[in-house]
Design an enzyme around this catalytic site. Structure first.
Site, short mmCIF file in Angstrom:
data_model
loop_
_atom_site.label_atom_id
_atom_site.label_comp_id
_atom_site.label_asym_id
_atom_site.label_seq_id
_atom_site.Cartn_x
_atom_site.Cartn_y
_atom_site.Cartn_z
N HIS A 391 92.14 82.53 78.01
CA HIS A 391 92.40 81.55 76.94
C HIS A 391 92.56 80.15 77.51
O HIS A 391 92.82 79.21 76.77
CB HIS A 391 93.64 81.95 76.13
CG HIS A 391 94.94 81.39 76.61
ND1 HIS A 391 95.42 81.62 77.88
CD2 HIS A 391 95.87 80.62 75.99
CE1 HIS A 391 96.59 81.00 78.03
NE2 HIS A 391 96.89 80.40 76.91
N GLY A 392 92.38 79.99 78.82
CA GLY A 392 92.51 78.67 79.43
C GLY A 392 92.60 78.81 80.93
O GLY A 392 92.18 79.82 81.50
N LYS A 470 98.51 63.89 73.51
CA LYS A 470 99.51 64.95 73.72
C LYS A 470 100.86 64.47 73.21
O LYS A 470 101.17 63.28 73.26
CB LYS A 470 99.63 65.29 75.21
CG LYS A 470 98.41 65.99 75.76
CD LYS A 470 98.66 66.45 77.18
CE LYS A 470 99.58 67.63 77.27
NZ LYS A 470 98.97 68.89 76.87
#
Length: 473
Positions: A391-392, A470
């Site tokens: 997933h990353g 972010k």
């Protein structure tokens, strides 16, 4: 496919499959095997595996796939993760990277996104035309038409079709057990990013030559500007966890269930506590997909405010990497948990959404700040791992250790600060997000090589970062 990428680890409580290249496999922390052994003690477990980005989490590692039969299975909030429905979304534009070559244009875009996209919560009264009960029960279909900007061009519409699921059905009576305060808080967090590893990233696409036909079928071109979004179910998912975990822990005591880890919580699927959690989890999955959609809506408005109304943005795909649900396999109906794992289906698999039936759907894999992300597609042999991939990049060190070990100067170098190729970030002080620096993560290219080497999926395109938004922690 090389067997060097697939490791069967025999633990006291059962077998664990680990998909990782030799270097990654050798670097794994012994704690992940302790955690796997605890997970394997949950009754009737049929299968468990780790993806190459695996790292220690609460109760269960991030990077876990765990499977039970629907007949005598279990559900575990610990194997779903605290951010229920957390996942990825990619939106495609009609722009080329040369349109954003000027660092000042990238800065304007970042400022415009910040203005329209709150990190933590909206002011009271915002989204007053959106009802939370419609969002959690109907998913994307619970939004007023104005938030589905392509609803007037059905032939080009992607908002409701290019998603893993636009609506999860469940027994809505469980919603009456949720506190009023959670409903108000969740409404104010709709369409917000959150902190930690959540982000909005502006990227430039580079197609993998070997998969050009799939890339073009998906509408990709070299140099195309895309936006990648990572967020989840915010306050609603947190409230669901809070409401379900303690009762489930008490039930475990009554049923004589448990492992060496008191943080690993689970219950039978057919127990009232298991049923309640599954139903409320689906409400959080609905919330999560709407949350990412509304973030995408804000980003689209920001792009148009800077670059003009000729700037188009459509959904490539939206999928989750923290959830549990029913799937059909050759062995019948199974209940699959994925925590920090992405489903990657091959061409022709019946669970692909209609637009991606012929090609397989895009599997969206983020890198870390300053490194590439990837668009992948599943391969048939992925069935051996229930079509789960990474997933990353996966954390290599904790947030506190990163703060101690990485300097702001090293972080600046990773983001090419001061150069024409600077990856523009919204935070005024990089020190506030240093725990998210690339140095906190494994090398994403090693992760991707493990996935392709194991024959689980192929790279369709690489996405180079140009700017990131972010929330501070």
């Amino acid at each position: 496919m090389s067997m060097n990428y697939i490791h069967e680890v025999k633990l006291p409580a059962g077998d664990l499959q680990v998909y990782a290249g030799a270097k990654l496999f050798q670097s794994l922390d012994y704690k992940i095997f302790e955690m796997a052994n605890n997970n394997l003690q949950i009754p009737n477990i049929q299968f468990m595996s780790y993806t190459p980005d695996v790292h220690v989490g609460v109760g269960t590692c991030i990077g876990t796939t765990a499977v039970w039969s629907c007949e005598d299975g279990y559900v575990s909030p610990s194997i779903v993760g605290s951010d229920i429905g957390c996942g990825m979304r990619v939106q495609l534009t009609n722009l080329h990277s040369r349109d954003l070559q000027d660092v000042n244009v990238r800065r304007k875009l970042v400022r415009a996104i910040e203005k329209l996209l709150p990190m933590e919560s909206h002011p009271r009264g915002h989204f007053s035309d959106i009802r939370l009960e419609h969002v959690v029960t109907k998913g994307l279909h619970g939004l007023p038409g104005k938030y589905i900007p392509d609803s007037y061009t059905p032939k080009r519409s992607t908002s409701l079709t290019h998603v893993e699921s636009s609506r999860f059905a469940f027994d809505e009576s469980v919603l009456s057990t949720m506190p009023e305060q959670a409903i108000h808080r969740a409404h104010r967090q709709l369409g917000t990013l959150g902190g930690g590893n959540h982000f909005v990233e502006i990227q430039a696409i580079e197609i993998a030559e070997s998969q050009r036909s799939i890339a073009e079928a998906w509408g990709l071109y070299d140099g195309q500007i895309a936006v990648m979004i990572h967020s989840g179910s915010r306050a609603w998912g947190a409230a669901v966890n809070q409401q379900c975990t303690e009762p489930m822990r008490r039930t475990m005591g009554q049923l004589g269930l448990g492992t060496a880890d008191p943080k690993l919580v689970f219950a039978p699927l057919d127990h009232p506590d298991g049923e309640r959690y599954v139903n409320l989890m689906y409400s959080a999955l609905n919330y999560a997909v709407v949350n990412r959609h509304l973030i995408g809506y804000a980003v689209r408005e920001a792009f148009r405010s800077v670059l003009g109304t000729g700037c188009e943005m459509r959904t490539l795909y939206d999928l989750m990497h923290n959830y549990a649900w029913e799937e059909r396999t050759r062995g019948g109906r199974v209940f699959v948990h994925r925590k920090g794992a992405t489903r990657a289906l091959p061409p022709g698999h019946p669970d692909n959404p209609k637009p991606y039936m012929a090609t397989g759907h895009p599997a969206l894999i983020p890198g870390s700040m300053g490194t590439s992300s990837y668009l992948m597609v599943g391969r048939p042999q992925g069935e051996d791992n229930y079509y789960s991939i990474c997933h990353g990049a996966g954390r290599i060190r904790s947030r506190s250790a990163t703060k101690q070990l990485v300097s702001v100067q090293e972080f600046e170098r990773a983001l090419k600060v001061g150069s024409a190729d600077e990856i523009v970030v919204n935070q005024r002080s990089l020190a506030s997000i240093i725990d998210e620096s690339p140095q906190a993560y494994k090398n994403v290219d090693d992760i991707i090589e493990s996935v392709t080497g194991a024959g689980l999926a192929d790279v369709v395109a690489q996405c180079k970062p140009l700017a990131a938004v972010k929330g501070a922690r």
